[in-house]
Design a protein around this motif. Structure first.
Motif, PDB file in Angstrom:
ATOM      1  N   TYR A 148       2.001  15.208   6.437  1.00 11.16           N
ATOM      2  CA  TYR A 148       1.395  15.647   7.696  1.00 11.16           C
ATOM      3  C   TYR A 148      -0.115  15.422   7.736  1.00 11.16           C
ATOM      4  CZ  TYR A 148       5.726  18.287   8.644  1.00 11.16           C
ATOM      5  OH  TYR A 148       7.023  18.656   8.872  1.00 11.16           O
ATOM      6  N   ASN A 149      -0.684  14.904   6.670  1.00  8.39           N
ATOM      7  CA  ASN A 149      -2.143  14.960   6.608  1.00  8.39           C
ATOM      8  C   ASN A 149      -2.768  13.667   6.119  1.00  8.39           C
ATOM      9  OD1 ASN A 149      -4.530  16.075   4.471  1.00  8.39           O
ATOM     10  ND2 ASN A 149      -4.754  16.691   6.596  1.00  8.39           N
ATOM     11  N   THR A 150      -3.303  13.657   4.932  1.00  2.00           N
ATOM     12  CA  THR A 150      -4.274  12.652   4.501  1.00  2.00           C
ATOM     13  C   THR A 150      -3.764  11.219   4.534  1.00  2.00           C
ATOM     14  OG1 THR A 150      -5.802  12.070   2.709  1.00  2.00           O
ATOM     15  CG2 THR A 150      -3.661  12.990   2.056  1.00  2.00           C
ATOM     16  N   ILE A 151      -2.471  10.999   4.332  1.00  2.00           N
ATOM     17  CA  ILE A 151      -1.982   9.623   4.322  1.00  2.00           C
ATOM     18  C   ILE A 151      -2.003   8.984   5.710  1.00  2.00           C
ATOM     19  CG2 ILE A 151      -0.622   9.822   2.219  1.00  2.00           C
ATOM     20  CD1 ILE A 151       1.836  10.294   3.881  1.00  2.00           C
ATOM     21  N   ASN A 159       0.801  -1.216   0.000  1.00  2.33           N
ATOM     22  CA  ASN A 159       0.000   0.000   0.000  1.00  2.33           C
ATOM     23  C   ASN A 159       0.836   1.269   0.000  1.00  2.33           C
ATOM     24  OD1 ASN A 159      -2.744  -1.199   0.218  1.00  2.33           O
ATOM     25  ND2 ASN A 159      -1.868  -2.021   2.104  1.00  2.33           N
ATOM     26  N   PHE A 160       1.970   1.234  -0.671  1.00  2.00           N
ATOM     27  CA  PHE A 160       2.805   2.426  -0.760  1.00  2.00           C
ATOM     28  C   PHE A 160       2.340   3.304  -1.922  1.00  2.00           C
ATOM     29  CE2 PHE A 160       6.343  -0.344   1.007  1.00  2.00           C
ATOM     30  CZ  PHE A 160       6.158   0.140   2.283  1.00  2.00           C
ATOM     31  N   LEU A 161       2.455   4.588  -1.749  1.00  2.00           N
ATOM     32  CA  LEU A 161       2.169   5.536  -2.827  1.00  2.00           C
ATOM     33  C   LEU A 161       3.477   5.776  -3.576  1.00  2.00           C
ATOM     34  CD1 LEU A 161       0.182   7.508  -4.114  1.00  2.00           C
ATOM     35  CD2 LEU A 161       0.866   9.177  -2.408  1.00  2.00           C
ATOM     36  N   ALA A 173       5.365   5.868   5.662  1.00  2.00           N
ATOM     37  CA  ALA A 173       6.772   5.483   5.540  1.00  2.00           C
ATOM     38  C   ALA A 173       7.194   5.398   4.076  1.00  2.00           C
ATOM     39  CB  ALA A 173       7.007   4.146   6.242  1.00  2.00           C
ATOM     40  N   GLY A 174       6.334   4.852   3.228  1.00  2.00           N
ATOM     41  CA  GLY A 174       6.665   4.713   1.821  1.00  2.00           C
ATOM     42  C   GLY A 174       6.778   6.045   1.107  1.00  2.00           C
ATOM     43  N   ASN A 175       5.815   6.944   1.368  1.00  2.03           N
ATOM     44  CA  ASN A 175       5.885   8.280   0.778  1.00  2.03           C
ATOM     45  C   ASN A 175       7.157   8.999   1.217  1.00  2.03           C
ATOM     46  OD1 ASN A 175       3.317   9.705  -0.650  1.00  2.03           O
ATOM     47  ND2 ASN A 175       2.692   7.915   0.516  1.00  2.03           N
ATOM     48  N   ALA A 176       7.459   8.903   2.509  1.00  2.00           N
ATOM     49  CA  ALA A 176       8.646   9.580   3.026  1.00  2.00           C
ATOM     50  C   ALA A 176       9.913   9.030   2.381  1.00  2.00           C
ATOM     51  CB  ALA A 176       8.707   9.423   4.545  1.00  2.00           C
ATOM     52  N   THR A 177       9.978   7.714   2.234  1.00  5.13           N
ATOM     53  CA  THR A 177      11.157   7.093   1.627  1.00  5.13           C
ATOM     54  C   THR A 177      11.322   7.507   0.172  1.00  5.13           C
ATOM     55  OG1 THR A 177      10.956   5.189   3.108  1.00  5.13           O
ATOM     56  CG2 THR A 177      12.284   4.893   1.131  1.00  5.13           C
ATOM     57  N   VAL A 178      10.219   7.543  -0.570  1.00  2.00           N
ATOM     58  CA  VAL A 178      10.277   7.977  -1.967  1.00  2.00           C
ATOM     59  C   VAL A 178      10.803   9.408  -2.060  1.00  2.00           C
ATOM     60  CG1 VAL A 178       8.867   8.579  -3.968  1.00  2.00           C
ATOM     61  CG2 VAL A 178       8.522   6.388  -2.819  1.00  2.00           C
ATOM     62  N   LEU A 179      10.336  10.274  -1.166  1.00  3.01           N
ATOM     63  CA  LEU A 179      10.809  11.659  -1.186  1.00  3.01           C
ATOM     64  C   LEU A 179      12.287  11.755  -0.829  1.00  3.01           C
ATOM     65  CD1 LEU A 179       7.793  13.610   0.348  1.00  3.01           C
ATOM     66  CD2 LEU A 179       8.531  13.543  -2.033  1.00  3.01           C
ATOM     67  N   TYR A 239     -13.731  14.719   3.892  1.00  2.00           N
ATOM     68  CA  TYR A 239     -13.304  13.363   4.210  1.00  2.00           C
ATOM     69  C   TYR A 239     -11.824  13.137   3.893  1.00  2.00           C
ATOM     70  CZ  TYR A 239     -13.199   8.290   4.447  1.00  2.00           C
ATOM     71  OH  TYR A 239     -12.883   6.995   4.774  1.00  2.00           O
ATOM     72  N   ALA A 240     -11.119  12.577   4.884  1.00  2.00           N
ATOM     73  CA  ALA A 240      -9.699  12.222   4.792  1.00  2.00           C
ATOM     74  C   ALA A 240      -8.763  13.416   4.826  1.00  2.00           C
ATOM     75  CB  ALA A 240      -9.404  11.359   3.564  1.00  2.00           C
ATOM     76  N   ILE A 241      -9.307  14.625   4.845  1.00  2.00           N
ATOM     77  CA  ILE A 241      -8.479  15.832   4.947  1.00  2.00           C
ATOM     78  C   ILE A 241      -8.728  16.527   6.288  1.00  2.00           C
ATOM     79  CG2 ILE A 241      -7.842  18.007   3.853  1.00  2.00           C
ATOM     80  CD1 ILE A 241      -7.267  15.635   2.110  1.00  2.00           C
ATOM     81  N   GLY A 242      -9.962  16.443   6.790  1.00  2.00           N
ATOM     82  CA  GLY A 242     -10.303  17.012   8.083  1.00  2.00           C
ATOM     83  C   GLY A 242     -10.118  16.005   9.201  1.00  2.00           C
ATOM     84  N   ASN A 243     -10.048  16.506  10.438  1.00  2.00           N
ATOM     85  CA  ASN A 243      -9.908  15.647  11.619  1.00  2.00           C
ATOM     86  C   ASN A 243     -11.253  14.973  11.901  1.00  2.00           C
ATOM     87  OD1 ASN A 243      -9.685  14.554  14.252  1.00  2.00           O
ATOM     88  ND2 ASN A 243      -8.155  16.085  14.813  1.00  2.00           N
ATOM     89  N   PRO A 244     -11.308  13.617  11.946  1.00  2.00           N
ATOM     90  CA  PRO A 244     -12.588  12.920  12.089  1.00  2.00           C
ATOM     91  C   PRO A 244     -12.967  12.554  13.520  1.00  2.00           C
ATOM     92  CG  PRO A 244     -10.901  11.326  11.585  1.00  2.00           C
ATOM     93  CD  PRO A 244     -10.202  12.685  11.671  1.00  2.00           C
ATOM     94  N   ILE A 245     -12.120  12.847  14.510  1.00  2.00           N
ATOM     95  CA  ILE A 245     -12.338  12.289  15.847  1.00  2.00           C
ATOM     96  C   ILE A 245     -13.688  12.697  16.421  1.00  2.00           C
ATOM     97  CG2 ILE A 245     -11.531  12.326  18.237  1.00  2.00           C
ATOM     98  CD1 ILE A 245      -8.699  12.296  17.222  1.00  2.00           C
TER      99      ILE A 245
END
Length: 524
Positions: free
Chosen positions: A52-55, A8-10, A112-118, A278-284
C-alpha cells in the motif's frame, strides 16, 4: 533488498519486524522462512502492508500527474519543467528513454512482483500447514494489489508482459518474456479480482485495507474500460447495493486533510506516513503546491505541475469542485500559517516584481492544484520536508456511481434511464449543481473530468474513447498558459497515431528483453 535489474521486482519476502500496528511502516530487510513465519494473521497482514505504500512511490511521485493529467490536458508543466519530462507529456513526444516512463514501469512492476511473490509464498505455506483463513485472505489481498498494478501497467503501456513467477524468472536468468495482448491482460486482472472478491471480507479488517467491494468496484472499472457494459453495471450495482459506501460530504477536506483518510467514499487508496519522509510520505504537495506556501520552512513547493487553462474553464458555473480542487486568486486558508503568512495563507496573483516572491505568485496558469495540499503543518497536519500523511485515492464511490451511469448508457448516444440519472446526479448534487435530465457520452465524460481532476485518471478516460474520438478531444483543448502581461500563449496538442495512446516501453527493458520488440501474443 534485492532487485532484479531487468524487471525491477523485489524478490525477497518482506516482513514488518517491528511491533508497530501501523501497516505502512518500513519493512525489515530480512526475509523470513516459511517454517517459522506466516503462522498467524498478524504476520501475513504485516507482509501485505508493504503493498500500500513505498513500492508505489516512483509512480506516485511525478508520473502520476504526468501520465494521467498532463497527457489528459488537465495539467501542464510550465517552462518545460525537467521533473516532468520537460513538457513532453503535454505534447505527446514521450520517448522510451524518458525517466518517468522508466519510473512507472519500475514502480508498477515492483508492486505486481511483490504481490505475486506473496501470493506464491502464502500458497506454499498453506501446502505445508493446510489452508488457513488468514492465508487465504492474504492471497486475496495480494491478488487485488497485483490486479490494480497490472491495470495501470496495461492502460499505460498497452500490450505488456505478465510474470507469473518472478522468483523462478530471476533464477532462470532468461528474461525473454513476451508481451501479451491487452485484452488478455485485462482478463488476468479480472481473474485476480474475482478471487479477491470471493475471499475478502465485506468490511476492511483494518482502516485503509481493501475488502470484497474494493474488488467488485475495480472489476466494474476494468469492465468499463473494455466496454463490457453489462458486467460493469452488475459490479457497480453490487457496490451500490451493499450500502457500505457513501459520498463523503466534505469533498474539499477529503483532499486537504489526512483526517479524512479512508473515509466512507474510499474503496482503495495508497497509504502514506509523513514521519517516514522520502518514499514513505505523500510527495504531491512538494511538486504541485505553490512555492509561497511551503517556503521558507521546507524549501519545497515547486509549482512543477499546474492546472491548464482548459480544465479551469471546464467547470460549470456554480460547480463547487472548482474551488475545492484549484487555488485561484483570493483563495485563503487561515489555518495555514508560517513566517510569510502569520495570519493564514492567501493565494495572491497580483505579482508585480521579484520583491513579491515571498507572498505572491504569477505562474503560467495563475493557479495551483489544491488536491493533496495539506498546508504548512500549522493546522495539526504532519508535514515533514513537504511530505504529508494524506492518502492517494485510487478508487472512490463517486467513480462507482459514474461507472454505473455510464454502463447503463453503454454504446448508446444518450439515456434518460432513472437509475443512471440518479447515480450521476448524486455526484452533481454534492458539487452544488442541478441534476441533468439526460446522459450523453460527452456530459458523463465531462462529469468524470471535473470530479476526478488531478487524481491521475483523466488520460485513461480519454484513451478508452478510442483513437478517433481521443484525437478530437485533445485537439480541442487549450494547453497553453498566460504570458507575463496576461495574454494567452495558446498551445494545442495533437495525436496522429493510435500508438500515442500508450507510452513506449522503457528503452532499457527492450534492450534487456528483445521479445518486447515483437508482436504481442495471446496469454490465454
Amino acid at each position: 533488498m534485492k532487485y532484479n535489474s531487468k524487471y525491477n521486482f523485489l524478490f525477497l519476502i518482506l516482513l514488518l519486524a517491528s511491533c508497530s500496528k501501523d501497516f505502512i511502516d518500513r519493512p525489515s530487510e530480512n526475509g523470513p522462512t516459511l517454517d517459522v513465519y506466516y503462522n498467524n494473521a498478524a504476520e501475513v497482514n504485516a507482509a501485505t502492508g508493504l503493498l500500500y505504500n513505498t513500492i508505489w512511490f516512483d509512480w506516485q511521485d511525478k508520473a502520476f500527474h504526468a501520465i494521467g493529467e498532463a497527457q489528459g490536458g488537465n495539467m501542464l508543466t510550465p517552462n518545460g519543467d525537467a521533473n516532468y519530462g520537460s513538457g513532453v507529456y503535454n505534447n505527446f513526444k514521450v520517448q522510451s528513454s524518458d525517466v518517468l516512463v522508466a519510473a512507472s514501469w519500475k514502480s508498477l512492476y515492483k508492486v505486481a512482483g511483490n504481490a505475486t511473490v506473496l501470493v506464491k509464498t502464502f500458497e506454499e505455506k498453506a501446502s505445508i500447514i493446510g489452508e488457513q483463513p488468514y492465508l487465504t485472505q492474504g492471497i486475496a489481498e495480494a491478488r487485488f494489489l497485483r490486479a490494480i498494478a497490472y491495470f495501470y501497467i496495461t492502460r499505460t503501456f498497452g500490450d505488456v508482459p505478465i510474470v507469473e513467477d518472478p522468483v523462478a524468472l530471476a533464477k532462470s536468468g532468461d528474461y525473454r518474456v513476451p508481451r501479451y495482448i491487452q485484452s488478455d491482460v485485462i482478463q488476468f486482472i479480472i481473474n485476480d479480482l474475482k478471487f479477491a472478491e470471493e475471499h475478502l471480507s465485506e468490511v476492511s479488517y483494518q482502516p485503509g485495507r481493501v475488502n470484497k467491494y474494493s474488488a467488485s468496484g475495480l472489476m466494474a472499472k476494468a469492465y468499463l474500460y473494455v466496454q463490457d457494459y453489462a458486467n460493469a453495471r452488475l459490479k457497480a450495482q453490487e457496490v451500490i447495493n451493499s450500502g457500505k459506501f457513501a459520498l463523503y460530504a466534505d469533498y474539499g477536506k477529503m483532499f486537504t486533510s489526512s483526517a479524512a483518510n479512508n473515509n466512507s467514499e474510499s474503496l482503495f487508496a495508497l497509504q502514506w506516513s509523513a514521519a517516514g519522509g522520502y518514499a514513505i510520505g505523500n510527495p504531491i504537495q512538494i511538486y504541485a503546491g505553490p512555492s509561497t506556501l511551503l517556503k521558507p520552512d521546507f524549501d519545497r513547493g515547486y509549482s512543477s505541475v499546474l492546472p491548464t487553462l482548459d480544465i479551469v474553464r471546464a467547470y460549470e458555473d456554480g460547480d463547487k469542485r472548482r474551488g475545492w480542487s484549484i487555488m485561484e486568486h483570493g483563495y485563503s486558508n487561515p489555518d495555514w500559517k508560517n513566517v510569510n503568512f502569520p495570519d493564514g495563507f492567501l493565494y495572491d496573483t497580483t505579482y508585480m516584481d521579484s520583491n513579491d516572491d515571498a507572498k505572491k505568485i504569477k505562474n503560467g496558469s495563475r493557479c495551483n492544484s489544491l488536491k493533496y495540499i495539506v498546508g504548512t503543518g500549522s493546522n495539526g497536519e504532519l508535514v515533514n520536508d513537504g511530505f504529508s500523511d494524506i492518502c492517494t485515492y485510487i478508487l472512490r464511490y463517486s467513480d462507482i456511481l459514474l461507472i454505473y451511469a455510464e454502463s447503463i448508457l453503454g454504446s448508446g448516444n444518450s439515456t434518460t434511464d432513472a437509475q443512471a440519472l440518479d447515480a450521476m446526479n448524486q455526484v452533481r448534487a454534492r458539487a452544488g449543481l442541478a441534476g441533468v435530465t439526460e446522459i450523453t457520452k460527452d456530459n458523463i465524460l465531462h462529469e468524470r473530468r471535473v470530479e476526478f481532476a488531478f487524481e491521475g485518471d483523466y488520460w485513461y478516460d480519454v484513451q478508452r474513447q478510442g483513437f478517433d474520438r481521443a484525437k478530437v478531444i485533445i485537439a480541442a483543448q487549450e494547453r497553453g498558459n498566460y504570458n507575463y502581461d496576461g495574454t494567452v500563449n495558446s498551445i494545442h496538442a495533437s495525436i496522429v497515431s493510435p500508438s500515442q495512446l500508450f507510452l513506449p516501453i522503457p528503452l532499457t527493458e527492450v534492450q534487456a528483453n528483445p521479445k518486447l520488440n515483437e508482436a504481442a501474443v495471446k496469454y490465454y
